[in-house]
Design a protein around this motif. Structure first.
Motif, PDB file in Angstrom:
ATOM      1  N   ALA A 196      12.482   0.077  35.199  1.00 25.83           N
ATOM      2  CA  ALA A 196      13.808  -0.453  34.896  1.00 25.83           C
ATOM      3  C   ALA A 196      14.169  -0.197  33.443  1.00 25.83           C
ATOM      4  CB  ALA A 196      13.850  -1.946  35.194  1.00 25.83           C
ATOM      5  N   GLY A 197      13.170  -0.134  32.558  1.00 24.70           N
ATOM      6  CA  GLY A 197      13.440   0.098  31.149  1.00 24.70           C
ATOM      7  C   GLY A 197      13.816   1.517  30.854  1.00 24.70           C
ATOM      8  N   MET A 198      13.428   2.463  31.701  1.00 23.68           N
ATOM      9  CA  MET A 198      13.833   3.850  31.656  1.00 23.68           C
ATOM     10  C   MET A 198      13.331   4.623  30.453  1.00 23.68           C
ATOM     11  SD  MET A 198      17.667   3.477  33.016  1.00 23.68           S
ATOM     12  CE  MET A 198      17.998   4.826  31.975  1.00 23.68           C
ATOM     13  N   LEU A 199      12.280   4.206  29.816  1.00 24.84           N
ATOM     14  CA  LEU A 199      11.836   4.928  28.642  1.00 24.84           C
ATOM     15  C   LEU A 199      10.361   5.240  28.708  1.00 24.84           C
ATOM     16  CD1 LEU A 199      13.705   2.835  26.001  1.00 24.84           C
ATOM     17  CD2 LEU A 199      14.272   5.083  26.822  1.00 24.84           C
ATOM     18  N   GLY A 212      21.371 -11.411  32.637  1.00 23.52           N
ATOM     19  CA  GLY A 212      21.551 -10.635  33.854  1.00 23.52           C
ATOM     20  C   GLY A 212      20.368  -9.733  34.155  1.00 23.52           C
ATOM     21  N   SER A 213      20.650  -8.652  34.861  1.00 25.19           N
ATOM     22  CA  SER A 213      19.641  -7.655  35.201  1.00 25.19           C
ATOM     23  C   SER A 213      20.278  -6.283  35.076  1.00 25.19           C
ATOM     24  CB  SER A 213      19.156  -7.868  36.646  1.00 25.19           C
ATOM     25  OG  SER A 213      20.199  -7.548  37.556  1.00 25.19           O
ATOM     26  N   LEU A 214      19.493  -5.215  35.232  1.00 24.70           N
ATOM     27  CA  LEU A 214      20.070  -3.881  35.110  1.00 24.70           C
ATOM     28  C   LEU A 214      21.110  -3.616  36.196  1.00 24.70           C
ATOM     29  CD1 LEU A 214      17.044  -1.671  34.049  1.00 24.70           C
ATOM     30  CD2 LEU A 214      19.029  -2.318  32.694  1.00 24.70           C
ATOM     31  N   ALA A 215      21.058  -4.379  37.292  1.00 19.84           N
ATOM     32  CA  ALA A 215      22.067  -4.218  38.343  1.00 19.84           C
ATOM     33  C   ALA A 215      23.430  -4.714  37.877  1.00 19.84           C
ATOM     34  CB  ALA A 215      21.643  -4.970  39.600  1.00 19.84           C
ATOM     35  N   ARG A 216      23.447  -5.680  36.922  1.00 22.74           N
ATOM     36  CA  ARG A 216      24.707  -6.244  36.434  1.00 22.74           C
ATOM     37  C   ARG A 216      24.411  -7.025  35.155  1.00 22.74           C
ATOM     38  NH1 ARG A 216      29.327  -6.749  39.440  1.00 22.74           N
ATOM     39  NH2 ARG A 216      28.138  -6.238  41.310  1.00 22.74           N
ATOM     40  N   ARG A 276      26.347  -1.753  34.545  1.00 22.93           N
ATOM     41  CA  ARG A 276      25.566  -1.673  35.782  1.00 22.93           C
ATOM     42  C   ARG A 276      24.760  -0.383  35.803  1.00 22.93           C
ATOM     43  NH1 ARG A 276      29.179  -2.107  40.892  1.00 22.93           N
ATOM     44  NH2 ARG A 276      27.133  -2.391  41.829  1.00 22.93           N
ATOM     45  N   LEU A 277      23.506  -0.492  36.254  1.00 21.51           N
ATOM     46  CA  LEU A 277      22.730   0.696  36.590  1.00 21.51           C
ATOM     47  C   LEU A 277      23.067   1.034  38.031  1.00 21.51           C
ATOM     48  CD1 LEU A 277      20.505   2.824  36.178  1.00 21.51           C
ATOM     49  CD2 LEU A 277      18.836   1.086  36.866  1.00 21.51           C
ATOM     50  N   LEU A 278      23.720   2.171  38.247  1.00 19.45           N
ATOM     51  CA  LEU A 278      24.182   2.541  39.581  1.00 19.45           C
ATOM     52  C   LEU A 278      23.103   3.241  40.404  1.00 19.45           C
ATOM     53  CD1 LEU A 278      27.674   3.955  38.574  1.00 19.45           C
ATOM     54  CD2 LEU A 278      27.149   1.666  39.457  1.00 19.45           C
ATOM     55  N   ASP A 279      22.315   4.076  39.738  1.00 22.45           N
ATOM     56  CA  ASP A 279      21.337   4.877  40.470  1.00 22.45           C
ATOM     57  C   ASP A 279      20.320   5.448  39.497  1.00 22.45           C
ATOM     58  OD1 ASP A 279      20.185   6.182  42.687  1.00 22.45           O
ATOM     59  OD2 ASP A 279      21.311   8.014  42.279  1.00 22.45           O
ATOM     60  N   ARG A 280      19.115   5.630  39.984  1.00 27.48           N
ATOM     61  CA  ARG A 280      18.086   6.332  39.220  1.00 27.48           C
ATOM     62  C   ARG A 280      17.278   7.161  40.196  1.00 27.48           C
ATOM     63  NH1 ARG A 280      13.289   4.362  35.108  1.00 27.48           N
ATOM     64  NH2 ARG A 280      12.479   6.459  34.824  1.00 27.48           N
ATOM     65  N   ARG A 281      17.123   8.447  39.882  1.00 28.89           N
ATOM     66  CA  ARG A 281      16.449   9.350  40.810  1.00 28.89           C
ATOM     67  C   ARG A 281      15.922  10.560  40.049  1.00 28.89           C
ATOM     68  NH1 ARG A 281      21.464   9.902  40.304  1.00 28.89           N
ATOM     69  NH2 ARG A 281      22.518  11.906  40.252  1.00 28.89           N
ATOM     70  N   ARG A 282      15.102  11.327  40.733  1.00 31.71           N
ATOM     71  CA  ARG A 282      14.596  12.569  40.153  1.00 31.71           C
ATOM     72  C   ARG A 282      15.525  13.701  40.526  1.00 31.71           C
ATOM     73  NH1 ARG A 282      10.406  14.258  37.521  1.00 31.71           N
ATOM     74  NH2 ARG A 282       9.675  16.412  37.692  1.00 31.71           N
ATOM     75  N   ASP A 283      15.976  14.451  39.520  1.00 26.63           N
ATOM     76  CA  ASP A 283      16.832  15.608  39.742  1.00 26.63           C
ATOM     77  C   ASP A 283      15.935  16.841  39.849  1.00 26.63           C
ATOM     78  OD1 ASP A 283      18.432  17.992  39.086  1.00 26.63           O
ATOM     79  OD2 ASP A 283      20.045  16.553  38.729  1.00 26.63           O
ATOM     80  N   ALA A 325      19.640   8.838  35.354  1.00 23.54           N
ATOM     81  CA  ALA A 325      20.141   7.500  35.649  1.00 23.54           C
ATOM     82  C   ALA A 325      21.647   7.483  35.444  1.00 23.54           C
ATOM     83  CB  ALA A 325      19.477   6.466  34.744  1.00 23.54           C
ATOM     84  N   ASP A 326      22.352   6.879  36.391  1.00 23.47           N
ATOM     85  CA  ASP A 326      23.802   6.735  36.312  1.00 23.47           C
ATOM     86  C   ASP A 326      24.149   5.292  35.963  1.00 23.47           C
ATOM     87  OD1 ASP A 326      24.485   9.393  37.057  1.00 23.47           O
ATOM     88  OD2 ASP A 326      24.032   8.907  39.134  1.00 23.47           O
ATOM     89  N   PHE A 327      24.931   5.117  34.899  1.00 25.35           N
ATOM     90  CA  PHE A 327      25.384   3.807  34.455  1.00 25.35           C
ATOM     91  C   PHE A 327      26.906   3.736  34.497  1.00 25.35           C
ATOM     92  CE2 PHE A 327      21.273   3.909  32.351  1.00 25.35           C
ATOM     93  CZ  PHE A 327      20.838   2.594  32.448  1.00 25.35           C
ATOM     94  N   SER A 328      27.429   2.531  34.651  1.00 29.86           N
ATOM     95  CA  SER A 328      28.858   2.301  34.481  1.00 29.86           C
ATOM     96  C   SER A 328      29.054   1.027  33.686  1.00 29.86           C
ATOM     97  CB  SER A 328      29.565   2.193  35.838  1.00 29.86           C
ATOM     98  OG  SER A 328      29.229   0.973  36.473  1.00 29.86           O
ATOM     99  N   ALA A 329      30.220   0.916  33.064  1.00 29.47           N
ATOM    100  CA  ALA A 329      30.600  -0.311  32.365  1.00 29.47           C
ATOM    101  C   ALA A 329      32.118  -0.421  32.413  1.00 29.47           C
ATOM    102  CB  ALA A 329      30.108  -0.299  30.923  1.00 29.47           C
ATOM    103  N   GLY A 330      32.608  -1.646  32.465  1.00 34.65           N
ATOM    104  CA  GLY A 330      34.049  -1.842  32.501  1.00 34.65           C
ATOM    105  C   GLY A 330      34.433  -3.193  31.949  1.00 34.65           C
ATOM    106  N   GLY A 331      35.644  -3.265  31.409  1.00 38.32           N
ATOM    107  CA  GLY A 331      36.162  -4.514  30.880  1.00 38.32           C
ATOM    108  C   GLY A 331      37.657  -4.415  30.642  1.00 38.32           C
TER     109      GLY A 331
END
Length: 197
Positions: A20-23, A121-125, A146-153, A161-167
């Motif tokens: 989840a930390g992605m590093l 929160g969590s990486l999901a939100r 939000r972390l939308l997806d994480r996968r091997r390309d 990893a795909d992230f989004s943010a909005g406000g």
């Protein structure tokens, strides 16, 4: 040699647990990720006459993320947007947005956001809080990330990893009060980015 192997094995276990930390860095190291319009989108949405909506985007921006693998929910972000690089598919809209009534690009060629995840929160939100500066005016601004997806390309041979943010912001708080009858005061900002982990 056995001690070195044990240490290497322990580090691999730690890194595997940081999904989840992605590093892949030692404890307390903050990794810097840089992204721009080539791997991300920065859009804004406005309502018109209370019925229609339009979506525009910025075609020239640069961003930095600083992520702590042990505390990914304290990630910080810095974004700089070139305000003249605005795109909107309505006749005359780009000129209007560049004008002194809106972004006033001659006097204020850049807008910025400086903020960080709050640790909740969590990486999901998760919430992001910071300062948004437009037309030289700075206001507090909150987004939901939000972390939308994480996968091997397979093509890259790397994790992505795909992230989004909005406000939402009020344009009137930044001195953009023209066209109030036609354009909503509330503007939604949306960011989407793909990072190579």
């Amino acid at each position: 040699m056995e001690a070195a192997m044990a240490m290497l094995t322990g580090r691999r276990v730690l890194l595997a647990g940081l999904g989840a930390g992605m590093l892949a860095r030692p404890a307390r190291a903050r990794t810097r990720y840089v992204f721009d319009q080539n791997v991300g989108r920065l859009e804004f949405v406005a309502r018109h006459l209370g019925v229609l909506s339009s979506t525009g985007r910025f075609e020239d921006f640069s961003s930095e993320l600083f992520i702590d693998p042990e505390r990914p929910l304290t990630t910080s972000v810095q974004v700089t947007v070139r305000t003249a690089a605005v795109a909107l598919a309505y006749p005359g809209a780009v000129e209007l947005l560049r004008s002194p009534d809106f972004f006033d690009v001659e006097r204020h060629p850049e807008a910025t956001f400086r903020g960080a995840a709050t640790g909740e929160g969590s990486l999901a939100r998760f919430p992001l809080a910071g300062d948004l500066t437009i037309r030289g005016i700075t206001r507090p601004f909150r987004m939901e990330g939000r972390l939308l997806d994480r996968r091997r390309d397979a093509a890259l041979g790397r994790e992505v990893a795909d992230f989004s943010a909005g406000g939402e912001m009020k344009r009137s708080e930044f001195g953009m009060t023209a066209e109030q009858a036609a354009i909503s005061d509330t503007i939604r900002l949306n960011v989407r980015v793909r990072l190579i982990v």
